[in-house]
Design a protein around this motif. Structure first.
Motif, PDB file in Angstrom:
ATOM      1  N   VAL A 163       0.846  -1.196   0.000  1.00 26.18           N
ATOM      2  CA  VAL A 163       0.000   0.000   0.000  1.00 26.18           C
ATOM      3  C   VAL A 163       0.883   1.249   0.000  1.00 26.18           C
ATOM      4  CG1 VAL A 163      -1.819   1.236   1.247  1.00 26.18           C
ATOM      5  CG2 VAL A 163      -1.745  -1.266   1.299  1.00 26.18           C
ATOM      6  N   ASN A 164       0.546   2.232  -0.822  1.00 28.91           N
ATOM      7  CA  ASN A 164       1.262   3.496  -0.830  1.00 28.91           C
ATOM      8  C   ASN A 164       1.126   4.167   0.535  1.00 28.91           C
ATOM      9  OD1 ASN A 164       1.522   6.517  -1.178  1.00 28.91           O
ATOM     10  ND2 ASN A 164       2.083   5.876  -3.247  1.00 28.91           N
ATOM     11  N   ALA A 165       2.257   4.423   1.198  1.00 29.50           N
ATOM     12  CA  ALA A 165       2.221   4.942   2.570  1.00 29.50           C
ATOM     13  C   ALA A 165       1.643   6.348   2.652  1.00 29.50           C
ATOM     14  CB  ALA A 165       3.634   4.926   3.168  1.00 29.50           C
ATOM     15  N   ALA A 166       1.774   7.124   1.596  1.00 28.85           N
ATOM     16  CA  ALA A 166       1.294   8.501   1.616  1.00 28.85           C
ATOM     17  C   ALA A 166      -0.195   8.614   1.330  1.00 28.85           C
ATOM     18  CB  ALA A 166       2.074   9.337   0.602  1.00 28.85           C
ATOM     19  N   THR A 167      -0.712   7.739   0.444  1.00 27.25           N
ATOM     20  CA  THR A 167      -2.085   7.905  -0.027  1.00 27.25           C
ATOM     21  C   THR A 167      -3.039   6.788   0.395  1.00 27.25           C
ATOM     22  OG1 THR A 167      -1.679   6.699  -2.098  1.00 27.25           O
ATOM     23  CG2 THR A 167      -1.166   9.069  -2.064  1.00 27.25           C
ATOM     24  N   GLY A 168      -2.503   5.621   0.754  1.00 25.65           N
ATOM     25  CA  GLY A 168      -3.357   4.487   1.093  1.00 25.65           C
ATOM     26  C   GLY A 168      -3.839   3.706  -0.106  1.00 25.65           C
ATOM     27  N   SER A 169      -3.406   4.068  -1.312  1.00 24.28           N
ATOM     28  CA  SER A 169      -3.816   3.326  -2.504  1.00 24.28           C
ATOM     29  C   SER A 169      -3.057   1.998  -2.566  1.00 24.28           C
ATOM     30  CB  SER A 169      -3.544   4.142  -3.767  1.00 24.28           C
ATOM     31  OG  SER A 169      -2.159   4.419  -3.901  1.00 24.28           O
ATOM     32  N   VAL A 170      -3.748   0.953  -3.014  1.00 25.05           N
ATOM     33  CA  VAL A 170      -3.152  -0.379  -3.075  1.00 25.05           C
ATOM     34  C   VAL A 170      -2.271  -0.490  -4.312  1.00 25.05           C
ATOM     35  CG1 VAL A 170      -3.597  -2.852  -3.230  1.00 25.05           C
ATOM     36  CG2 VAL A 170      -5.078  -1.403  -1.831  1.00 25.05           C
ATOM     37  N   LYS A 171      -0.996  -0.817  -4.105  1.00 24.04           N
ATOM     38  CA  LYS A 171      -0.072  -1.012  -5.217  1.00 24.04           C
ATOM     39  C   LYS A 171      -0.267  -2.405  -5.807  1.00 24.04           C
ATOM     40  CE  LYS A 171       4.867  -0.961  -6.371  1.00 24.04           C
ATOM     41  NZ  LYS A 171       6.246  -0.823  -5.834  1.00 24.04           N
ATOM     42  N   TRP A 172      -0.347  -3.416  -4.943  1.00 23.68           N
ATOM     43  CA  TRP A 172      -0.653  -4.767  -5.387  1.00 23.68           C
ATOM     44  C   TRP A 172      -1.064  -5.619  -4.196  1.00 23.68           C
ATOM     45  CZ3 TRP A 172       2.445  -8.030  -2.715  1.00 23.68           C
ATOM     46  CH2 TRP A 172       3.767  -7.672  -2.447  1.00 23.68           C
TER      47      TRP A 172
END
Length: 208
Positions: A163-172
């Motif tokens: 998960v992107n630490a800054a945004t919370g979006s799932v990378k994979w």
């Protein structure tokens, strides 16, 4: 160098679920009944205790403050030297979550969700909820690990999340029907490879 005992400290409970944290001259841990303890790391002498009740997820120390998630679904902030209560945060936190602190942000893993909380303002930065499918027991996340701006955590959904630490979006996410329950293991990342275990006799290495 010899394996000889240096000191022991007898607690009031039968066991402790989390690992101790050592900062400066003190060692900190939480137990399953009474709360947070601070001991002298050289002598084992009692320094202070904060009565919070059951603590499953351990503690973290950052900039002179000690952080943990209590059984009352609150992130508690103590003065690490004295054990004095300073602040609390309870927006969306589940009881006995597990936290990791990186670059001024607390990443909290608990029942079906990951939270990121800004420590300077105690405000929520983002929240990620696990999607439980099939026969997964609950979706509970394991202790998060942060590496190069990515938060890694496994869960009972049989997946490892990046998960992107800054945004919370799932990378994979990674998982398949033969992967054992990942929630019980802490992810470790080294040289672009993520390592994770579970409740069976399997250990996994994945491209991070």
């Amino acid at each position: 160098s010899t394996g000889a005992f240096i000191w022991t400290y007898r607690t009031q409970v039968s066991f402790i679920w989390n690992s101790p944290v050592v900062v400066g001259d003190l060692v900190y841990y939480g137990d399953i009944s009474y709360g947070i303890y601070a001991l002298n790391k050289r002598t084992g002498e009692f320094v202070w205790r904060y009565n919070s009740g059951k603590v499953n997820g351990g503690v973290a120390v950052y900039n002179g403050d000690l952080y943990f998630v209590s059984a009352s679904a609150t992130m508690v902030v103590l003065d690490a030297k004295t054990g004095t209560l300073k602040r609390t945060y309870g927006n969306g936190v589940a009881s006995n979550g597990i936290l990791t602190i990186d670059n001024g942000t607390a990443y909290i893993a608990d029942t079906r969700q990951l939270l990121a909380v800004d420590l300077a303002t105690l405000t929520l930065k983002w929240k990620l909820e696990a999607t439980v499918t099939g026969s997964a027991p609950s979706g509970d996340f394991s202790a998060p690990t942060v590496e190069n701006g990515i938060v890694y955590a496994g869960n009972n959904e049989q997946r490892l999340y990046a998960v992107n630490a800054a945004t919370g979006s799932v990378k994979w996410t990674s998982g398949n029907p033969v992967v054992s329950v990942l929630q019980a293991s802490l992810a470790t990342v080294s040289n672009g490879v993520g390592f994770h275990g579970g409740l069976t006799d399997n250990h996994f290495a994945l491209s991070a």
